[in-house]
Write an enzyme that holds these catalytic residues in place. Structure first.
Site, PDB file in Angstrom:
ATOM      1  N   ARG A   1      75.813 -13.844  28.911  1.00 36.52           N
ATOM      2  CA  ARG A   1      75.666 -15.219  28.451  1.00 36.52           C
ATOM      3  C   ARG A   1      76.218 -15.301  27.028  1.00 36.52           C
ATOM      4  NH1 ARG A   1      69.242 -15.733  28.507  1.00 36.52           N
ATOM      5  NH2 ARG A   1      69.655 -14.642  30.473  1.00 36.52           N
TER       6      ARG A   1
ATOM      7  N   LEU B   1      76.925 -19.427  32.549  1.00 35.38           N
ATOM      8  CA  LEU B   1      76.752 -19.646  33.983  1.00 35.38           C
ATOM      9  C   LEU B   1      75.950 -20.903  34.291  1.00 35.38           C
ATOM     10  CD1 LEU B   1      76.199 -15.965  35.171  1.00 35.38           C
ATOM     11  CD2 LEU B   1      78.280 -17.345  35.289  1.00 35.38           C
ATOM     12  N   LYS B   2      75.477 -21.589  33.256  1.00 39.24           N
ATOM     13  CA  LYS B   2      74.818 -22.882  33.470  1.00 39.24           C
ATOM     14  C   LYS B   2      75.819 -24.037  33.370  1.00 39.24           C
ATOM     15  CE  LYS B   2      70.272 -21.293  31.996  1.00 39.24           C
ATOM     16  NZ  LYS B   2      69.124 -21.492  31.079  1.00 39.24           N
TER      17      LYS B   2
ATOM     18  N   GLY C   1      71.204  -8.941  39.110  1.00 40.78           N
ATOM     19  CA  GLY C   1      69.799  -8.549  39.124  1.00 40.78           C
ATOM     20  C   GLY C   1      68.845  -9.696  38.898  1.00 40.78           C
TER      21      GLY C   1
ATOM     22  N   GLY D   1      57.969  -8.743  37.406  1.00 39.93           N
ATOM     23  CA  GLY D   1      57.447  -7.385  37.391  1.00 39.93           C
ATOM     24  C   GLY D   1      58.392  -6.497  36.610  1.00 39.93           C
ATOM     25  N   HIS D   2      57.971  -5.257  36.423  1.00 36.94           N
ATOM     26  CA  HIS D   2      58.831  -4.252  35.801  1.00 36.94           C
ATOM     27  C   HIS D   2      58.607  -2.938  36.529  1.00 36.94           C
ATOM     28  CE1 HIS D   2      60.889  -6.302  32.588  1.00 36.94           C
ATOM     29  NE2 HIS D   2      59.759  -6.888  32.197  1.00 36.94           N
TER      30      HIS D   2
ATOM     31  N   TYR E   1      56.321  -2.084  40.070  1.00 40.29           N
ATOM     32  CA  TYR E   1      56.879  -1.795  41.396  1.00 40.29           C
ATOM     33  C   TYR E   1      56.448  -0.411  41.899  1.00 40.29           C
ATOM     34  CZ  TYR E   1      59.860  -5.461  39.446  1.00 40.29           C
ATOM     35  OH  TYR E   1      60.313  -6.600  38.844  1.00 40.29           O
TER      36      TYR E   1
ATOM     37  N   ASP F   1      63.098   2.105  37.909  1.00 40.42           N
ATOM     38  CA  ASP F   1      64.341   1.464  37.510  1.00 40.42           C
ATOM     39  C   ASP F   1      65.575   2.265  37.908  1.00 40.42           C
ATOM     40  OD1 ASP F   1      63.253  -0.798  36.411  1.00 40.42           O
ATOM     41  OD2 ASP F   1      63.457  -0.162  34.330  1.00 40.42           O
TER      42      ASP F   1
END
Length: 361
Positions: A37, A63-64, A85, A127-128, A132, A158
Site C-alpha cells: 500500500r 488497492l482501494k 494473505g 488470529g495469529h 491457530y 506461521d
C-alpha cells in the site's frame, strides 16, 4: 540464477507467512514483486532489516482505488504466481479474487495463506500463529510435564505450518501447469499445516506409544536421553541419544555403567537425575568438546549470537553476512543452480517504475 529463475511472483502485502513464502521463492531465484500500500504497511522492524523481504522488488499500489486494482491486474496478466494473505473475501471485494485473476490468466497459480482457511466458522475472525497452533493439539503437546504449554516462537504455525505448506502447494500446482493443466487456487491454512506436521505423533498415539499429555513421551522431554540439561556455567546441552548404540556412546563418554537401562520407564527418574548431575558438573564447552565428532548425540545449545560460529554451520556457510546483517543462507542446496540471497530488503514502493517497465513495458 537459482532453480526458479524466470518465475514471476506477485506477493500482495501481508505479514508473517506470506512474506516468508515470498522470501523463500526469491531465495530460489524467482522474480518476486511485493505489492505494498502507498507508504507501506505495519512491520515489526525497520524495513532495511526485514529479512523476509530480501531478494524482492517492491511496488506501491492503492488497492482501494480502481486504477490501482487495474494496475495490479496488469501485473497479474504476466505473473505465474500470486500470493495473498487477506481474510476470506477481501481480495474478491477489492476486485482481484481468484475468479477474476484466473479468467484473465488461466495458467495462474493463486496462493492464499490464512490462519483458519477459506471456510469454517472461524474463517473470517482474527488470529495469529499462537491462536491457530492452539487448536491443533500441537501447542498442547509442547512443554514440561505438569507445566503449561510452551510457545515455539512463531516457527511452528506461521512458517512451518503456513509458509512452507504454501510453498509446496504452489510448486505442486506449477508442476501441473507445466504439464499442460490449468492454474488453480492453493488454499494454505496454518491450522491444516500445523495439524499435518503432527502426523507422526497421531500415529504413535493411535498405536499406544504417545500419551496425550505434555512431557511424558519419547520426543517431548519425557525420556531422559532426549532432553536438555543445565551445565556448570548456566548454559545447556541437548541430548538426543535415542537409538541403543547412541545411548551406549552417551554412557561411555559420561563414564556411566554400560548396563544402565534405557527404555525402562520406571528407571527414567533415576537416570534423569544421574544425567543432570553429570552435566551440571562441567561447563558447556567441556561437553561440546567431549562429544564433538562422536555418535553420543549431545550438542551445545547455542544462542543466536553463537550459532554462526559453530564449526559445522560455519563450514557449510549456514549463516552469511550481507550489507552488515547476519542472516540465514538460502536452503536447501542445489548442485546445478545454487540459490543466493538477492537484493537487500526493499523499501515500500522502491521499484514501482522499474517493475512496470520490466513486466508491462
Amino acid at each position: 540464477m537459482g532453480p526458479l529463475d524466470g518465475l514471476k511472483v506477485l506477493e500482495v502485502g501481508g505479514i508473517g507467512p506470506a512474506p516468508f513464502c515470498g522470501m523463500y521463492l526469491a531465495d530460489l531465484g524467482a522474480d518476486v514483486v511485493r505489492v505494498d500500500r502507498p507508504g507501506g504497511g505495519v512491520t515489526a522492524v525497520d524495513p532495511r532489516f526485514d529479512l523476509l523481504q530480501r531478494g524482492k522488488r517492491a511496488v506501491a499500489v492503492d488497492l482501494k482505488d480502481p486504477d490501482g486494482v487495474a494496475l495490479l491486474l496488469g501485473l497479474v496478466d504476466r505473473a505465474d504466481v500470486l500470493i495473498e494473505g487477506f481474510r476470506p473475501g477481501v481480495a474478491e471485494r477489492l476486485g482481484f479474487g481468484p475468479d477474476v485473476c484466473l479468467h484473465r490468466r488461466p495458467q495462474l497459480v493463486y496462493g492464499r495463506i490464512t490462519g483458519w482457511g477459506q471456510d469454517g466458522p472461524r474463517a473470517r475472525t482474527a488470529g495469529h500463529d499462537l491462536t491457530y497452533v492452539a487448536v491443533t493439539g500441537a501447542l498442547h503437546a509442547i512443554g514440561r510435564a505438569g507445566g503449561p504449554p510452551q510457545i515455539p516462537l512463531n516457527l511452528l504455525g506461521d512458517f512451518a505450518g503456513g509458509a512452507m505448506y504454501l510453498v509446496s502447494g504452489l510448486l505442486a500446482a506449477l508442476w501441473r501447469v507445466r504439464g499442460g493443466g490449468p492454474g488453480q487456487v492453493v488454499d494454505a491454512a496454518i491450522v491444516d499445516g500445523a495439524a499435518h506436521l503432527m502426523a507422526m505423533q497421531w500415529g504413535m498415539h493411535a498405536g499406544g506409544t504417545w500419551l496425550d499429555e505434555r512431557g511424558v513421551n519419547l520426543l517431548d522431554g519425557g525420556a531422559p536421553f532426549y532432553d536438555v540439561y543445565a551445565t556448570a556455567d548456566g548454559r545447556h546441552v541437548a541430548v538426543a541419544a535415542l537409538e541403543p548404540q547412541f545411548f551406549a556412546e552417551l554412557l561411555a563418554r559420561l563414564d556411566l555403567p554400560a548396563d544402565t537401562p534405557q527404555y525402562d520407564r520406571a528407571a527414567w527418574p533415576e537416570l534423569r537425575e544421574l544425567l543432570a548431575r553429570r552435566f551440571a558438573a562441567q561447563p558447556q564447552a567441556h561437553w561440546a568438546q567431549l562429544f564433538a565428532d562422536t555418535d553420543g548425540c549431545v550438542a551445545p545449545v547455542l544462542s543466536m549470537a553463537q550459532a554462526p560460529t559453530d564449526p559445522q554451520l560455519a563450514a557449510r556457510g549456514t549463516y552469511l553476512v550481507r550489507d552488515g546483517v547476519v542472516q540465514p543462507a538460502p536452503a536447501p542446496r542445489f548442485s546445478g543452480t545454487p540459490a543466493e540471497p538477492g537484493r537487500p530488503p526493499a523499501l515500500p514502493g522502491e521499484h514501482t517504475a522499474q517493475v512496470l517497465a520490466d513486466w508491462c513495458g
